[in-house]
Structures are given as C-alpha cells and as structure tokens.
Scaffold this motif. Structure first.
Motif, PDB file in Angstrom:
ATOM      1  N   UNK A  28       0.830  -1.212   0.000  1.00  0.00           N
ATOM      2  CA  UNK A  28       0.000   0.000   0.000  1.00  0.00           C
ATOM      3  C   UNK A  28       0.864   1.261   0.000  1.00  0.00           C
ATOM      4  N   UNK A  29       2.069   1.152   0.583  1.00  0.00           N
ATOM      5  CA  UNK A  29       2.985   2.303   0.632  1.00  0.00           C
ATOM      6  C   UNK A  29       3.885   2.389  -0.600  1.00  0.00           C
ATOM      7  N   UNK A  30       4.097   1.265  -1.264  1.00  0.00           N
ATOM      8  CA  UNK A  30       5.050   1.228  -2.386  1.00  0.00           C
ATOM      9  C   UNK A  30       4.371   1.375  -3.747  1.00  0.00           C
ATOM     10  N   UNK A  31       3.130   0.941  -3.843  1.00  0.00           N
ATOM     11  CA  UNK A  31       2.470   0.859  -5.149  1.00  0.00           C
ATOM     12  C   UNK A  31       2.243   2.239  -5.759  1.00  0.00           C
ATOM     13  N   UNK A  32       2.095   2.255  -7.079  1.00  0.00           N
ATOM     14  CA  UNK A  32       1.778   3.500  -7.773  1.00  0.00           C
ATOM     15  C   UNK A  32       2.833   4.575  -7.589  1.00  0.00           C
ATOM     16  N   UNK A  33       4.101   4.168  -7.482  1.00  0.00           N
ATOM     17  CA  UNK A  33       5.220   5.135  -7.370  1.00  0.00           C
ATOM     18  C   UNK A  33       5.041   6.105  -6.204  1.00  0.00           C
ATOM     19  N   UNK A  34       4.328   5.669  -5.147  1.00  0.00           N
ATOM     20  CA  UNK A  34       4.043   6.557  -4.013  1.00  0.00           C
ATOM     21  C   UNK A  34       5.286   6.939  -3.233  1.00  0.00           C
ATOM     22  N   UNK A  35       6.249   6.028  -3.173  1.00  0.00           N
ATOM     23  CA  UNK A  35       7.425   6.280  -2.341  1.00  0.00           C
ATOM     24  C   UNK A  35       8.492   7.002  -3.162  1.00  0.00           C
ATOM     25  N   UNK A  36       8.619   8.305  -2.954  1.00  0.00           N
ATOM     26  CA  UNK A  36       9.630   9.117  -3.657  1.00  0.00           C
ATOM     27  C   UNK A  36       9.560   8.964  -5.175  1.00  0.00           C
ATOM     28  N   UNK A  37       8.378   8.629  -5.709  1.00  0.00           N
ATOM     29  CA  UNK A  37       8.230   8.487  -7.154  1.00  0.00           C
ATOM     30  C   UNK A  37       8.955   7.285  -7.737  1.00  0.00           C
ATOM     31  N   UNK A  38       9.357   6.352  -6.873  1.00  0.00           N
ATOM     32  CA  UNK A  38      10.099   5.169  -7.341  1.00  0.00           C
ATOM     33  C   UNK A  38       9.112   4.054  -7.672  1.00  0.00           C
TER      34      UNK A  38
END
Length: 116
Positions: A28-38
């Motif tokens: 949920x925190x990593x998907x869709x480039x949510x984390x620093x656009x990565x």
C-alpha cells in the motif's frame, strides 16, 4: 536481461494473488510510485528467484521474512548472493516490523533508495 522461465513467471503470478498481511500493508505504501516516485513491482521474478518487492530502476530488492525464516537461511544466502551479483541491493524486514512499525520500515527504505 533474459526473461525468467515460464514456470517462475506463473508462480510469481500466483504469489501476487496470495499476499501476506505484511506484504499487503507494505505494498500500500510502495504501489503507484508513491514512495519518492520510485516504481516498485511485487512478487517479481529476477532470474530464477521471485522477490517480494523490487525497484528495477533503482536496483533495490525488499524482502519480508516471517518466523519460518530460520529454516530457509541457506536459500536466502544463495539468493542474496545471486541478486547482489546482478547489481541489486537487498534489504530485509521482519513481517512483525511492517505490522508494528511501518514508519520505521518506510524510513529505512527511503535511506536505502538515497544510497543507490
């Protein structure tokens, strides 16, 4: 990079459907480039191994370990060596950490991303 074997690809697809609660929470925190656009992928085949989460571009693998981890230590060492030879940095968290301290886990991932 050469494609992974069809059997591995199929298994990765199955694993994507059966995420553990910890994997779901972190995703949920990593998907869709949510984390620093990565951009991260989950249950993705890298060679003959399926990793929990990977940023291909940033060469970062994130693995989650449950308590069954001790039985597979030899396998993990081989796998980590292989991934590092492909130029990946591998970081691991206990499922428990994800469930109890997601902010700490996210901070550690951000630090790892800045190092790359």
């Amino acid at each position: 990079a050469k494609r992974s074997a069809p059997k591995i690809m199929h298994r990765a697809g199955e694993l994507r459907k059966e995420l553990t609660p910890a994997e779901k929470k972190l995703w949920a925190y990593l998907r869709g480039d949510k984390l620093k656009g990565v951009n991260f992928r989950r249950q993705h085949a890298v060679g003959k191994f399926i990793v929990d989460f990977v940023s291909i571009k940033r060469k970062l693998v994130i693995e989650l370990d449950g308590s069954q981890h001790l039985q597979q230590e030899g396998y993990d060492v081989e796998r980590t060596k292989y991934l590092e030879l492909q130029g990946y940095k591998v970081i691991r968290f206990w499922n428990n950490d994800v469930m109890k301290d997601i902010n700490g886990v996210i901070r550690a991932i951000e630090i790892a991303l800045n190092v790359n």
